[in-house]
Design a protein around this motif. Structure first.
Motif, PDB file in Angstrom:
ATOM      1  N   ASP B  51      -4.973  -8.075   4.246  1.00 24.90           N
ATOM      2  CA  ASP B  51      -4.864  -8.073   5.707  1.00 24.90           C
ATOM      3  C   ASP B  51      -3.983  -6.933   6.230  1.00 24.90           C
ATOM      4  N   PHE B  52      -3.414  -6.169   5.331  1.00 23.14           N
ATOM      5  CA  PHE B  52      -2.581  -5.019   5.718  1.00 23.14           C
ATOM      6  C   PHE B  52      -3.494  -3.805   5.816  1.00 23.14           C
ATOM      7  N   THR B  53      -3.719  -3.359   7.049  1.00 26.29           N
ATOM      8  CA  THR B  53      -4.732  -2.337   7.292  1.00 26.29           C
ATOM      9  C   THR B  53      -4.148  -0.926   7.324  1.00 26.29           C
ATOM     10  N   THR B  54      -5.030   0.043   7.385  1.00 24.16           N
ATOM     11  CA  THR B  54      -4.621   1.445   7.535  1.00 24.16           C
ATOM     12  C   THR B  54      -3.749   1.611   8.778  1.00 24.16           C
ATOM     13  N   GLU B  55      -4.124   0.877   9.804  1.00 18.63           N
ATOM     14  CA  GLU B  55      -3.358   0.942  11.059  1.00 18.63           C
ATOM     15  C   GLU B  55      -1.886   0.523  10.832  1.00 18.63           C
ATOM     16  N   HIS B  56      -1.714  -0.539  10.051  1.00 19.22           N
ATOM     17  CA  HIS B  56      -0.344  -0.984   9.747  1.00 19.22           C
ATOM     18  C   HIS B  56       0.402   0.079   8.948  1.00 19.22           C
ATOM     19  N   GLU B  57      -0.312   0.627   7.947  1.00 17.67           N
ATOM     20  CA  GLU B  57       0.333   1.639   7.102  1.00 17.67           C
ATOM     21  C   GLU B  57       0.702   2.877   7.919  1.00 17.67           C
ATOM     22  N   ASN B  58      -0.134   3.165   8.916  1.00 14.70           N
ATOM     23  CA  ASN B  58       0.135   4.340   9.745  1.00 14.70           C
ATOM     24  C   ASN B  58       1.421   4.217  10.572  1.00 14.70           C
ATOM     25  N   VAL B  59       1.824   2.987  10.867  1.00 14.86           N
ATOM     26  CA  VAL B  59       3.098   2.796  11.576  1.00 14.86           C
ATOM     27  C   VAL B  59       4.224   3.441  10.771  1.00 14.86           C
ATOM     28  N   LEU B  60       4.160   3.282   9.470  1.00 18.13           N
ATOM     29  CA  LEU B  60       5.166   3.891   8.600  1.00 18.13           C
ATOM     30  C   LEU B  60       4.900   5.389   8.415  1.00 18.13           C
ATOM     31  N   LYS B  61       3.651   5.726   8.153  1.00 17.48           N
ATOM     32  CA  LYS B  61       3.317   7.134   7.899  1.00 17.48           C
ATOM     33  C   LYS B  61       3.644   8.031   9.088  1.00 17.48           C
ATOM     34  N   GLN B  62       3.406   7.486  10.300  1.00 21.01           N
ATOM     35  CA  GLN B  62       3.704   8.303  11.486  1.00 21.01           C
ATOM     36  C   GLN B  62       5.186   8.647  11.608  1.00 21.01           C
ATOM     37  N   ARG B  63       6.013   7.868  10.945  1.00 21.90           N
ATOM     38  CA  ARG B  63       7.441   8.202  10.907  1.00 21.90           C
ATOM     39  C   ARG B  63       7.776   9.020   9.657  1.00 21.90           C
ATOM     40  N   GLY B  64       6.768   9.525   8.996  1.00 22.76           N
ATOM     41  CA  GLY B  64       6.985  10.383   7.829  1.00 22.76           C
ATOM     42  C   GLY B  64       7.396   9.632   6.572  1.00 22.76           C
ATOM     43  N   ILE B  65       7.226   8.315   6.597  1.00 21.58           N
ATOM     44  CA  ILE B  65       7.649   7.492   5.459  1.00 21.58           C
ATOM     45  C   ILE B  65       6.609   7.564   4.338  1.00 21.58           C
ATOM     46  N   ASP B  66       7.079   7.750   3.134  1.00 21.29           N
ATOM     47  CA  ASP B  66       6.219   7.820   1.954  1.00 21.29           C
ATOM     48  C   ASP B  66       5.857   6.396   1.524  1.00 21.29           C
ATOM     49  N   THR B  67       4.575   6.064   1.646  1.00 19.32           N
ATOM     50  CA  THR B  67       4.134   4.680   1.382  1.00 19.32           C
ATOM     51  C   THR B  67       3.409   4.542   0.041  1.00 19.32           C
ATOM     52  N   ARG B  68       3.510   5.552  -0.785  1.00 13.85           N
ATOM     53  CA  ARG B  68       2.785   5.486  -2.051  1.00 13.85           C
ATOM     54  C   ARG B  68       3.261   4.342  -2.949  1.00 13.85           C
ATOM     55  N   GLY B  69       4.461   3.852  -2.700  1.00 13.78           N
ATOM     56  CA  GLY B  69       4.986   2.749  -3.503  1.00 13.78           C
ATOM     57  C   GLY B  69       4.580   1.374  -2.984  1.00 13.78           C
ATOM     58  N   ILE B  70       3.788   1.339  -1.919  1.00 14.14           N
ATOM     59  CA  ILE B  70       3.332   0.041  -1.414  1.00 14.14           C
ATOM     60  C   ILE B  70       2.058  -0.356  -2.140  1.00 14.14           C
ATOM     61  N   GLU B  71       2.162  -1.399  -2.935  1.00 13.72           N
ATOM     62  CA  GLU B  71       1.036  -1.882  -3.734  1.00 13.72           C
ATOM     63  C   GLU B  71       0.121  -2.753  -2.873  1.00 13.72           C
ATOM     64  N   HIS B  72      -1.172  -2.524  -3.004  1.00 11.55           N
ATOM     65  CA  HIS B  72      -2.141  -3.350  -2.277  1.00 11.55           C
ATOM     66  C   HIS B  72      -2.717  -4.366  -3.246  1.00 11.55           C
ATOM     67  N   ALA B  73      -2.402  -5.631  -3.037  1.00 15.77           N
ATOM     68  CA  ALA B  73      -2.825  -6.684  -3.968  1.00 15.77           C
ATOM     69  C   ALA B  73      -3.899  -7.554  -3.318  1.00 15.77           C
ATOM     70  N   GLN B  74      -4.599  -8.283  -4.142  1.00 15.56           N
ATOM     71  CA  GLN B  74      -5.591  -9.223  -3.618  1.00 15.56           C
ATOM     72  C   GLN B  74      -4.871 -10.415  -3.015  1.00 15.56           C
ATOM     73  N   GLY B  75      -5.323 -10.834  -1.851  1.00 13.23           N
ATOM     74  CA  GLY B  75      -4.711 -11.992  -1.198  1.00 13.23           C
ATOM     75  C   GLY B  75      -4.106 -11.579   0.136  1.00 13.23           C
ATOM     76  N   LYS B  76      -3.218 -12.415   0.619  1.00 13.18           N
ATOM     77  CA  LYS B  76      -2.623 -12.179   1.939  1.00 13.18           C
ATOM     78  C   LYS B  76      -1.206 -11.632   1.831  1.00 13.18           C
ATOM     79  N   THR B  77      -0.813 -10.874   2.835  1.00 10.12           N
ATOM     80  CA  THR B  77       0.557 -10.368   2.937  1.00 10.12           C
ATOM     81  C   THR B  77       1.506 -11.533   3.226  1.00 10.12           C
ATOM     82  N   PHE B  78       2.744 -11.382   2.788  1.00 10.38           N
ATOM     83  CA  PHE B  78       3.837 -12.314   3.103  1.00 10.38           C
ATOM     84  C   PHE B  78       3.857 -12.583   4.616  1.00 10.38           C
ATOM     85  N   ARG B  79       3.892 -13.880   4.967  1.00 12.80           N
ATOM     86  CA  ARG B  79       3.948 -14.229   6.384  1.00 12.80           C
ATOM     87  C   ARG B  79       5.119 -15.166   6.656  1.00 12.80           C
TER      88      ARG B  79
END
Lengths: 307, 307
Positions: B51-79
């Motif tokens: 459920d973590f989309t490109t749009e969500h990742e872009n919130v971080l990327k737009q601030r120049g944050i390196d997100t390569r360490g964010i693992e995309h796993a099967q299932g839902k994000t922590f809520r």
């Protein structure tokens, strides 16, 4: 310049993690007067009973405090007992025997009529207002109150607040008085009730002063002074009154009353509060020197100032 | 210099006196990374679900944050869902669905191995220790923890504390960890467990840093930075993580790590925490400028500095 404090003189029994002490000289006016005496000429209006001896009065006199306004009545002095075993930030009251304080009617000696600064410690708001009106010529009036008056005599308190320049209360009291849980919003509501400035005491976190737009200077930016993280708080009794004594005493010692003076005063308030808690009762406040006070003022400054 | 944060990325449902918002991008690592991104290069290690989309990742990327360490796993994000209706200073948790975060095993990408500053956000202390040991070359390690780990995994936490240079926790956590109700005494007990410095966050009253004798400079005098009295706290979620991001981010942006830098960092921590609460979720942290940040730094300075 001279400052007059009107309030309680008491004997306290306190129990803290550091021990138990009975019959300690206390009361808001006592703590305030001792703390303020390092800065300026101090006068006291209060009432004591027959158990208040020359020895007790000498504690004040030795600090140069004018005690002519302390009335000696038949009966016993106000007595309070409390403990801080669970929480050093809040007393659990064991007993309150008002004794002669119950019918306290402040009488201002003729010699005090030229008083320039006034502090109305925590007493019935109508008595506070009466004193303030009697001393029409004062330059600046500070005051305190408590939950008991906020709840029980709210309209009288509202009347009195219009006569005060600076109110000094704690977080809980400010929120209760304003009926508002957000602190800066509560502060602005209290300022709308009359005072030009409001000091909110945060205990171990220091104090913040909020100003009415334009009062004592430009703008309404608040100012915050720290408290010293203290490893051994022997007895928290009187910390707030000692804070008020240092704060008002410093203001009264200066030629002008402006924002910069008030900011320094807020630091001096914290300094005197920090000394008060180091020993039981008023012991530490009896034997300080201005040098010790100014050295601790520097410690407070270093605690929070960037280069 | 670069800083790596390891911790949670989450979606939050929050209810505050200002309103209700669901599916807000949140999590300790997210708040930390956004706050730190105004000061230095930021890398993130965490785990998200489908459920973590490109749009969500872009919130971080737009601030120049390196997100390569964010693992995309099967299932839902922590809520997480919580409310602050009674008390803006403490969340009441409605639900915690760990989802993919439950089996989080931090994996440090090869490109991150040269990381100079590390922040171990609030995760299992054994995971914190593993990451710290893997990044043997880091210059400075900061970290957080919480009541849950202090109670449930105390011996593991004690082990991890020996690997941390600066621990950032709140008053309650410090007192619980030290089993000591007096704050400065608690601080010294925690410092004896390993960290060179301990930041205790006081919420609306700011933060105090305690140093081990000689760490980052001379003496063991504490330093205290204020918090801004804020009239409208829209959403307190992430304030502490934003504080840590501003604090550690500023340190990582400087050539040296000394007391004066750390003091300024404590002010920047307060600044970033104060911005975070102005809007729901991370909204305010996405669109700041360094000019706005430095202007508020000056406000914090004026709030507490004497002339």
């Amino acid at each position: 310049m001279s400052i007059l404090v009107v309030g309680s003189v008491a004997f306290d029994n306190v129990l803290t993690p550091s021990g138990k002490k009975d019959n300690l000289l206390g009361g808001a006016a006592t703590y305030f007067a001792l703390a303020a005496s390092y800065f300026t000429e101090v006068r006291v209006v209060g009432v004591v009973g027959e158990d208040f001896t020359t020895e007790h009065e000498n504690v004040l006199k030795q600090r140069g405090i004018d005690t002519r306004g302390i009335e000696h009545a038949q009966g016993k002095t106000f007595r309070w007992g409390g403990q801080y075993l669970d929480n050093l930030n809040e007393a659990k009251t064991d007993f309150t025997d008002l004794n002669v304080f119950e019918n306290f009617q402040p009488r201002i000696p003729a010699e005090y009529k030229n008083t320039e600064f006034l502090f109305l410690a925590n007493i019935h708001p109508t008595l506070q207002a009466t004193v303030r009106r009697e001393l029409a010529g004062v330059k600046l009036t500070g005051g305190d109150t408590m939950n008991y008056w906020i709840r029980g005599t709210n309209s009288e308190l509202r009347e009195t607040l219009r006569l005060m320049d600076i109110l000094t209360i704690n977080d809980t009291e400010a929120k209760m008085l304003a009926n508002e849980s957000n602190l800066p919003r509560a502060a602005h509501k209290v300022l709308a009730m009359g005072p030009k400035a409001l000091v909110i005491k945060h205990g171990e976190y220091g104090a913040t002063i909020f100003f009415r737009e334009g009062a004592f200077g430009v703008g309404r930016h608040p100012f915050r002074a720290p408290a010293l993280p203290i490893e051994e708080v022997k007895d928290p009794t009187g910390a707030g009154d000692s804070f008020a004594g240092g704060f008002m005493g410093y203001i009264a010692s200066q030629k002008d009353v402006n924002r910069e003076i008030i900011k320094r005063a807020l630091f001096y308030g914290g300094v005197m509060g920090s000394f008060a808690v180091e020993q039981f009762g008023t012991e530490r406040l009896q034997t300080l020197s201005r040098e010790e006070i100014d050295a601790r003022f520097q410690v407070f400054r270093e605690l929070t100032h960037l280069e």
